[in-house]
Design a protein around this motif. Sequence first.
Motif, PDB file in Angstrom:
ATOM      1  N   ARG A 122       1.099  -1.247  -0.301  1.00 54.03           N
ATOM      2  CA  ARG A 122      -0.419  -0.401   0.132  1.00 54.03           C
ATOM      3  C   ARG A 122       1.185   1.068  -0.218  1.00 54.03           C
ATOM      4  N   PRO A 123       0.589   2.456  -0.184  1.00 60.93           N
ATOM      5  CA  PRO A 123       0.652   3.545  -0.566  1.00 60.93           C
ATOM      6  C   PRO A 123       1.303   3.550   0.903  1.00 60.93           C
ATOM      7  N   CYS A 124       2.778   3.867   1.045  1.00 62.10           N
ATOM      8  CA  CYS A 124       3.678   4.440   1.993  1.00 62.10           C
ATOM      9  C   CYS A 124       4.861   5.381   1.834  1.00 62.10           C
ATOM     10  N   LEU A 125       4.338   6.632   2.245  1.00 62.33           N
ATOM     11  CA  LEU A 125       5.102   8.022   1.446  1.00 62.33           C
ATOM     12  C   LEU A 125       5.686   8.890   2.840  1.00 62.33           C
ATOM     13  N   ASP A 126       6.452   7.654   3.728  1.00 59.85           N
ATOM     14  CA  ASP A 126       6.578   8.220   5.408  1.00 59.85           C
ATOM     15  C   ASP A 126       8.517   9.088   4.757  1.00 59.85           C
ATOM     16  N   PHE A 127       7.859  10.030   5.083  1.00 58.85           N
ATOM     17  CA  PHE A 127       9.863  10.419   5.194  1.00 58.85           C
ATOM     18  C   PHE A 127      10.622  10.241   6.707  1.00 58.85           C
ATOM     19  N   SER A 128      12.202  11.202   6.272  1.00 62.03           N
ATOM     20  CA  SER A 128      13.115  10.116   7.137  1.00 62.03           C
ATOM     21  C   SER A 128      12.475  12.155   7.754  1.00 62.03           C
ATOM     22  N   GLN A 129      13.027  11.298   9.114  1.00 63.56           N
ATOM     23  CA  GLN A 129      13.269  12.686  10.108  1.00 63.56           C
ATOM     24  C   GLN A 129      13.723  13.620   9.672  1.00 63.56           C
ATOM     25  N   GLU A 130      14.964  13.030   8.884  1.00 61.94           N
ATOM     26  CA  GLU A 130      16.653  14.431   8.500  1.00 61.94           C
ATOM     27  C   GLU A 130      15.470  14.953   7.629  1.00 61.94           C
ATOM     28  N   TYR A 131      14.616  14.232   6.614  1.00 60.79           N
ATOM     29  CA  TYR A 131      14.468  15.417   5.420  1.00 60.79           C
ATOM     30  C   TYR A 131      12.833  15.825   6.468  1.00 60.79           C
ATOM     31  N   ARG A 132      12.314  15.211   7.176  1.00 57.18           N
ATOM     32  CA  ARG A 132      11.007  16.771   7.322  1.00 57.18           C
ATOM     33  C   ARG A 132      11.442  17.538   7.970  1.00 57.18           C
ATOM     34  N   ARG A 133      12.974  17.210   8.735  1.00 59.57           N
ATOM     35  CA  ARG A 133      13.705  18.418   9.724  1.00 59.57           C
ATOM     36  C   ARG A 133      14.259  19.139   8.599  1.00 59.57           C
ATOM     37  N   TRP A 134      14.752  19.260   7.764  1.00 58.76           N
ATOM     38  CA  TRP A 134      15.019  20.167   6.954  1.00 58.76           C
ATOM     39  C   TRP A 134      14.277  20.714   6.121  1.00 58.76           C
ATOM     40  N   SER A 135      12.907  20.064   5.743  1.00 53.54           N
ATOM     41  CA  SER A 135      11.786  20.767   5.175  1.00 53.54           C
ATOM     42  C   SER A 135      11.496  21.355   5.890  1.00 53.54           C
ATOM     43  N   GLU A 136      11.725  22.741   7.291  1.00 52.79           N
ATOM     44  CA  GLU A 136      11.473  23.331   7.817  1.00 52.79           C
ATOM     45  C   GLU A 136      11.841  24.616   6.719  1.00 52.79           C
ATOM     46  N   ALA A 137      13.272  24.589   6.439  1.00 55.76           N
ATOM     47  CA  ALA A 137      14.031  25.982   6.275  1.00 55.76           C
ATOM     48  C   ALA A 137      13.415  26.285   4.559  1.00 55.76           C
ATOM     49  N   VAL A 138      13.570  24.638   3.836  1.00 60.04           N
ATOM     50  CA  VAL A 138      13.035  25.002   2.208  1.00 60.04           C
ATOM     51  C   VAL A 138      11.955  25.584   2.149  1.00 60.04           C
ATOM     52  N   SER A 139      10.163  25.123   2.734  1.00 62.63           N
ATOM     53  CA  SER A 139       9.699  25.615   2.937  1.00 62.63           C
ATOM     54  C   SER A 139       9.923  27.552   3.240  1.00 62.63           C
ATOM     55  N   ARG A 140      10.648  27.734   3.428  1.00 58.00           N
ATOM     56  CA  ARG A 140      10.834  29.162   4.474  1.00 58.00           C
ATOM     57  C   ARG A 140      12.196  29.929   3.258  1.00 58.00           C
ATOM     58  N   GLU A 141      12.425  29.174   1.809  1.00 60.17           N
ATOM     59  CA  GLU A 141      13.844  29.403   1.121  1.00 60.17           C
ATOM     60  C   GLU A 141      13.479  30.449   0.174  1.00 60.17           C
ATOM     61  N   LYS A 142      13.466  31.933   0.382  1.00 60.00           N
ATOM     62  CA  LYS A 142      13.324  32.818  -0.269  1.00 60.00           C
ATOM     63  C   LYS A 142      14.044  34.190  -1.341  1.00 60.00           C
ATOM     64  N   THR A 143      15.353  32.828  -1.429  1.00 66.07           N
ATOM     65  CA  THR A 143      16.352  33.362  -2.327  1.00 66.07           C
ATOM     66  C   THR A 143      16.805  32.931  -3.397  1.00 66.07           C
ATOM     67  N   ARG A 144      16.480  31.717  -3.237  1.00 64.94           N
ATOM     68  CA  ARG A 144      17.101  30.915  -4.542  1.00 64.94           C
ATOM     69  C   ARG A 144      15.727  31.021  -5.243  1.00 64.94           C
ATOM     70  N   TYR A 145      16.121  30.800  -6.863  1.00 62.56           N
ATOM     71  CA  TYR A 145      14.519  30.592  -7.235  1.00 62.56           C
ATOM     72  C   TYR A 145      14.757  29.689  -8.099  1.00 62.56           C
ATOM     73  N   LEU A 146      14.168  27.907  -9.057  1.00 60.99           N
ATOM     74  CA  LEU A 146      14.451  27.445  -9.441  1.00 60.99           C
ATOM     75  C   LEU A 146      13.079  27.162 -10.970  1.00 60.99           C
ATOM     76  N   MET A 147      13.667  27.572 -12.646  1.00 61.06           N
ATOM     77  CA  MET A 147      13.438  27.940 -13.217  1.00 61.06           C
ATOM     78  C   MET A 147      12.969  27.021 -14.040  1.00 61.06           C
ATOM     79  N   VAL A 148      12.152  26.197 -14.539  1.00 61.31           N
ATOM     80  CA  VAL A 148      12.030  25.117 -15.495  1.00 61.31           C
ATOM     81  C   VAL A 148      10.573  25.188 -17.053  1.00 61.31           C
ATOM     82  N   VAL A 149      11.543  25.142 -17.635  1.00 62.73           N
ATOM     83  CA  VAL A 149      10.915  24.696 -19.306  1.00 62.73           C
ATOM     84  C   VAL A 149      10.782  23.589 -19.482  1.00 62.73           C
ATOM     85  N   VAL A 150       9.290  22.782 -19.662  1.00 65.90           N
ATOM     86  CA  VAL A 150       9.232  21.103 -19.995  1.00 65.90           C
ATOM     87  C   VAL A 150       8.484  21.367 -20.984  1.00 65.90           C
TER      88      VAL A 150
END
Length: 537
Positions: A122-150
């Motif tokens: 069954r679906p199990c998308l349980d991320f590691s603790q390390e991943y979740r810890r870093w998520s805080e910083a990532v979700s507040r990121e306001k200085t670097r931007y990735l643009m993509v053309v698909v």
Amino acid sequence: MSKSKKNRHSYISVPSQIITPLSSSSLQNLLLSPKKPSKNPNRIFRNPNSLFIFLLFLFAFVGMAGLGFRLHPLLPFSAIPCEISEQHSSFSAAVSAVPVAGSVGEEEMEEFWKQPDGLGFRPCLDFSQEYRRWSEAVSREKTRYLMVVVSGGLNQQRNQIVDAVVIARILGASLVVPILQVNVIWGDESEFSDIFDLEHFKRTLANDVRIVSSLPSTHLRSRPVEEKRTPLHVSPEWIRSRYLKRLNKEGVLLLRGLDSRLSKDLPSDLQKLRCKVAFNALRFSAPIMEIGNKFAERMRRKGPFIALHLRLEKDVWVRTGCLPGLSHKYDEIISNERKLRPELLTGRSNMSFHDRKLAGLCPLNAVEITRLLKALGAPRNARIYWAGGRPFGGLEALLPLTREFPYFYNKEDLSLPGELEPFAKKASLLAAIDYIVSENSDVFMPSHGGNMGRAIKGHRAYAGHKKYITPNKRQMLHYFLNSTLSEREFKRIVKELHQDSLGQPDIRTSKAGRDVIAYPVPECMCKNVKKEMRHVL
Ligand SMILES: *[C@@H]1O[C@H](CO)[C@@H](O)[C@H](O)[C@H]1NC(C)=O
Ligand SMILES: *[C@@H]1O[C@H](CO)[C@@H](O)[C@H](O)[C@H]1NC(C)=O
């Protein structure tokens, strides 16, 4: 070479009779009248025929009751008008013309519709603790931007959007909503939010990557570092070492042509992120969902249905180096086009058509699909939805299928007048409708590999291991050519060749370069999922 010439026509079995196209109006009657079982029982009396048959039913019920039959207390009366008016439409004519069970037995039919054993995955998308810890910083990121053309068709774009999110996460950058390049072939100018539900996309990924609709004014004047030539299958380390410094300096990184740039083998958390984007975050926009679900519901109204992704378009034959097997004339057209434009050929160029075919590198044609479906036990009265573009050779190319499976529809057949108009000439939106109906089918089979087939394979597994038939072309085509083989023996062999893949989930192995989006087991699906760990979105 002489071998290939001699055998070329073994594949040809589409007779060249003039096709009488299935009357779409009678199909529509069959499917669409009435539009909905009426909630108001009085409505049925508007139609005198309905009234007459309704009364007949009523007398029959009263009679039965008098004879001691007990009516089921929950018998839905509102459902009766539905049955009735279908019987006096083209339905009865269509049914009487078609032997209902055909040559397929009850047991075989049951087996055909039987769903695979998910083995408890069954679906199990349980991320590691390390991943979740870093998520805080990532979700507040306001200085670097990735643009993509698909680029590319819908499913190619989907793959690239998935990888763009993962790359943004690897770099710890905010992602600007991906820009969809207008494809010269498909000519569809739809933007991300025309195809996908943008708010849902942002919301679902809020803890993984910060997604913004456009570059903030602080970054408008920065000169984006543009990278067009990322090598194939790069690792997260490669991405960091190559881009991070420049991204920190310039603030904006622009990537193009992301197809297959990111490795298929990533650390566990990033694989889960891929699945999260593909199966949870990328939802089609509301108008597309609505019409796709409507069509799926129309298909399902009379029981389970099959969806086929047919790859019979002219450009597919040219690019794969294969022949459609319709008639000499059509084969000639394809051969000539290929000679004129050798650069289109993506298949191995020094292989003869015959060898390519036997090696399983060609899309199945309508004759082969029909034989395969019959061998696997698809009943003649199975309802089939077909996805894909206009077949080379027109409706005649579909004749083998429509003759064996008369309940055969595509989105045009299922639509009411004007219903598809908002999507007309928009290849991506039309492909999205095909995707939704295919995803919702009881059994799905593609006639050839490809991005859509792969995406749907994973999606169906993730949604509960819904039956997916991968034609075992490499092994079965020899038997298609053996005319001394009895039909019974042929059936037995074809079933045996598909037994494993139909019985249980396909496991992703990194050796085959398999994508977790097509093979979510075991990274994104596991056994014994604990309740609190189950990722509900
Ligand atoms: C076909 O081309 C490949 C390389 O592109 C080569 O290795 C192979 O030997 C060739 N096969 C034949 C039958 O010429
Ligand atoms: C065709 O099938 C028969 C029966 O199984 C077998 O004996 C024969 O060798 C096959 N022929 C070819 C060309 O494979």
